[in-house]
Design an enzyme around this catalytic site. Structure first.
Site, PDB file in Angstrom:
ATOM      1  N   SER A  47       9.115  -1.539  -9.827  1.00 30.34           N
ATOM      2  CA  SER A  47      10.069  -1.770  -8.743  1.00 30.34           C
ATOM      3  C   SER A  47      11.503  -1.483  -9.173  1.00 30.34           C
ATOM      4  CB  SER A  47       9.960  -3.218  -8.243  1.00 30.34           C
ATOM      5  OG  SER A  47       8.696  -3.459  -7.665  1.00 30.34           O
ATOM      6  N   GLY A 226       6.716  -2.313  -5.154  1.00 33.76           N
ATOM      7  CA  GLY A 226       7.152  -0.962  -5.477  1.00 33.76           C
ATOM      8  C   GLY A 226       8.651  -0.841  -5.288  1.00 33.76           C
ATOM      9  N   GLY A 228      12.514   0.780  -4.145  1.00 33.64           N
ATOM     10  CA  GLY A 228      13.233   1.483  -3.101  1.00 33.64           C
ATOM     11  C   GLY A 228      13.197   0.865  -1.722  1.00 33.64           C
ATOM     12  N   CYS A 265       5.781  -8.048  -1.855  1.00 35.59           N
ATOM     13  CA  CYS A 265       7.093  -7.420  -2.048  1.00 35.59           C
ATOM     14  C   CYS A 265       7.246  -6.191  -1.143  1.00 35.59           C
ATOM     15  CB  CYS A 265       7.309  -7.094  -3.519  1.00 35.59           C
ATOM     16  SG  CYS A 265       9.051  -6.851  -3.949  1.00 35.59           S
ATOM     17  N   LEU A 266       7.194  -4.974  -1.684  1.00 35.58           N
ATOM     18  CA  LEU A 266       7.277  -3.795  -0.819  1.00 35.58           C
ATOM     19  C   LEU A 266       6.153  -3.817   0.210  1.00 35.58           C
ATOM     20  CD1 LEU A 266       8.583  -1.051  -0.115  1.00 35.58           C
ATOM     21  CD2 LEU A 266       7.028  -0.007  -1.789  1.00 35.58           C
ATOM     22  N   GLN A 269       7.161  -5.835   3.118  1.00 34.58           N
ATOM     23  CA  GLN A 269       8.126  -5.132   3.957  1.00 34.58           C
ATOM     24  C   GLN A 269       7.446  -4.052   4.797  1.00 34.58           C
ATOM     25  OE1 GLN A 269      10.859  -3.753   0.997  1.00 34.58           O
ATOM     26  NE2 GLN A 269      11.467  -5.823   0.383  1.00 34.58           N
ATOM     27  N   ASN A 307      11.963  -9.451  -7.277  1.00 29.95           N
ATOM     28  CA  ASN A 307      12.593  -8.181  -7.647  1.00 29.95           C
ATOM     29  C   ASN A 307      12.587  -7.258  -6.441  1.00 29.95           C
ATOM     30  OD1 ASN A 307      13.617  -5.902  -8.831  1.00 29.95           O
ATOM     31  ND2 ASN A 307      11.770  -5.416  -9.987  1.00 29.95           N
ATOM     32  N   HIS A 351       6.971 -12.413  -6.044  1.00 29.49           N
ATOM     33  CA  HIS A 351       5.876 -11.927  -6.891  1.00 29.49           C
ATOM     34  C   HIS A 351       5.003 -13.093  -7.329  1.00 29.49           C
ATOM     35  CE1 HIS A 351       7.068  -7.641  -7.919  1.00 29.49           C
ATOM     36  NE2 HIS A 351       8.035  -8.068  -7.144  1.00 29.49           N
ATOM     37  N   GLU A 353       2.382 -13.117  -9.030  1.00 28.87           N
ATOM     38  CA  GLU A 353       1.790 -12.968 -10.369  1.00 28.87           C
ATOM     39  C   GLU A 353       2.698 -13.493 -11.473  1.00 28.87           C
ATOM     40  OE1 GLU A 353       4.545  -9.638 -10.076  1.00 28.87           O
ATOM     41  OE2 GLU A 353       3.052 -10.420  -8.675  1.00 28.87           O
TER      42      GLU A 353
END
Length: 381
Positions: A47, A226, A228, A265-266, A269, A307, A351, A353
């Site tokens: 990421s 991931g 961006g 995360c990504l 989104q 992150n 996250h 994990e």
């Protein structure tokens, strides 16, 4: 000092220190991480592709580098910036300097990272350029101006195929219920947590089609973290939309064949965008291992590892989608989770994990595998 280096920011400031790692230059966004440990896990988190990472904890490198701590096949940070680098490591397989050097990643040590973090908190994420020079050229104003110019000329990260750069190839591990994992930059600990709970995990590369994924007949699907902007990967979004539609159709209207779906995360989104939600950029992102998140339903607060630079806009999640906000960040109120009202479809901005970070949120994987096993039983029964 064997090598000097300077970080130039687009705001015109320059930060001189000592170079370590590879001798190559680096250009990208400059962000900071507040975790006190886990520099190897941070460096190898995909990421961070496209970003120069400032570690706010002052002493870095003191316990070395271990193969088991890597979260992907290589470090993905564009550069690592630290206050003090400790190269004395007695029990590790390598030191941080050698680890970065072997993968072509430069570093900068010996700067006032506290002051740099405060600048980034005030100004927001800034573009930066890291240049290395011979020691006798340290503090050369022309080189400092060159670094600033390179920072200002840096292209937006949305112009780079960040997700495509970090994605791995197809592979399969574990045994048990079948979990398809869409690899948009997965951290290895997500795979380990799923396998440890008795799943067969097949990782599909980011270019895989929804037809390929569904053709494997998975019992559950995970869309991973991931790098961006989620708005910059329309092809991946289209694949996720088809997978989401499959999960909605199989579980809805009395079909009784649920397909659990987990977004991290990504992935969180992307699923939000697939239901008509929008995403926007945070001022300086969330990067650290100490973010408090509250469950909307129970009021329980957990400490999370995070992150990301983008958030899901809460007002864009429409009631008619049957998705609700399930968790919020207590620092800024941003959305930390979504859940479908009736189906086993859940997403998390943080996250679970926890690598690096707290292990409070591993039950996310327990709940997902419980959903998967229940779905398998429903289809058989």
């Amino acid at each position: 000092m064997s090598r000097a280096a300077v970080l130039g920011l687009e705001d015109g400031s320059t930060w001189w220190g000592e170079a370590f790692g590879d001798a190559s230059p680096a250009v990208g966004e400059v962000v900071f991480n507040t975790a006190m440990t886990g520099y190897q896990e941070i460096a190898s988190d995909a990421s961070y592709n496209g970003q120069l990472v400032v570690l706010s904890y002052p002493l870095v490198g003191n316990y070395g580098v271990f193969a088991r701590a890597a979260e992907s096949r290589r470090p993905w940070v564009e550069a690592l910036i630290v206050r003090e680098l400790n190269a004395t490591c007695r029990e590790s397989t390598d030191d941080l300097d050698g680890y970065l050097r072997s993968h072509g990643v430069p570093g900068l040590a010996g700067i006032d990272t506290r002051a740099l973090v405060r600048r980034l908190r005030s100004a927001g994420t800034l573009r930066g350029a890291l240049l290395q020079v011979a020691p006798h050229l340290a503090q050369d104003p022309d080189i400092g101006r060159e670094a600033v110019a390179k920072a200002r000329a840096a292209a937006a990260l949305s112009s780079r195929p960040l997700v495509a750069e970090v994605g791995g190839g197809a592979r399969e591990v574990g045994s048990g219920p079948k979990v398809a994992l869409i690899d948009t930059g997965v951290k290895e600990n997500q795979v380990r947590e799923l396998v440890r709970r008795g799943a067969t995990v097949r990782m599909f590369p980011v270019g895989a089609s929804a037809r390929e994924v569904l053709g494997w007949s998975p019992d559950g699907i995970v869309v991973t973290n991931g790098p961006g902007d989620p708005a910059s990967v329309p092809q991946v979004t289209a694949t996720v939309r088809t997978l989401l539609d499959a999960a909605l159709q199989r579980g809805g209207h009395g079909a009784g064949r649920p397909l659990p779906l987990l977004g991290i995360c990504l992935g969180h989104q992307l699923i939000a965008r697939c239901i008509g939600g929008t995403t926007s950029r945070l001022r300086f992102g969330h990067h650290g291992a100490n973010h408090p998140v509250q469950d909307v339903r129970t009021g329980k607060v957990v400490i999370t590892s995070q992150n990301h630079e983008f958030q899901v806009d809460e007002g864009s999640i429409r009631p008619e989608t049957d998705f609700v906000v399930s968790a919020r960040n207590l620092n800024d109120g941003s959305v930390e989770g979504l859940a479908h009202r009736t189906l086993p479809i859940r997403t998390y901005q943080y996250h679970p994990e926890g690598a690096p970070g707290p292990r409070d949120n591993e039950p996310v994987f327990d709940a997902f595998l419980d959903d998967v096993r229940a779905a398998v039983a429903a289809r058989r029964g």
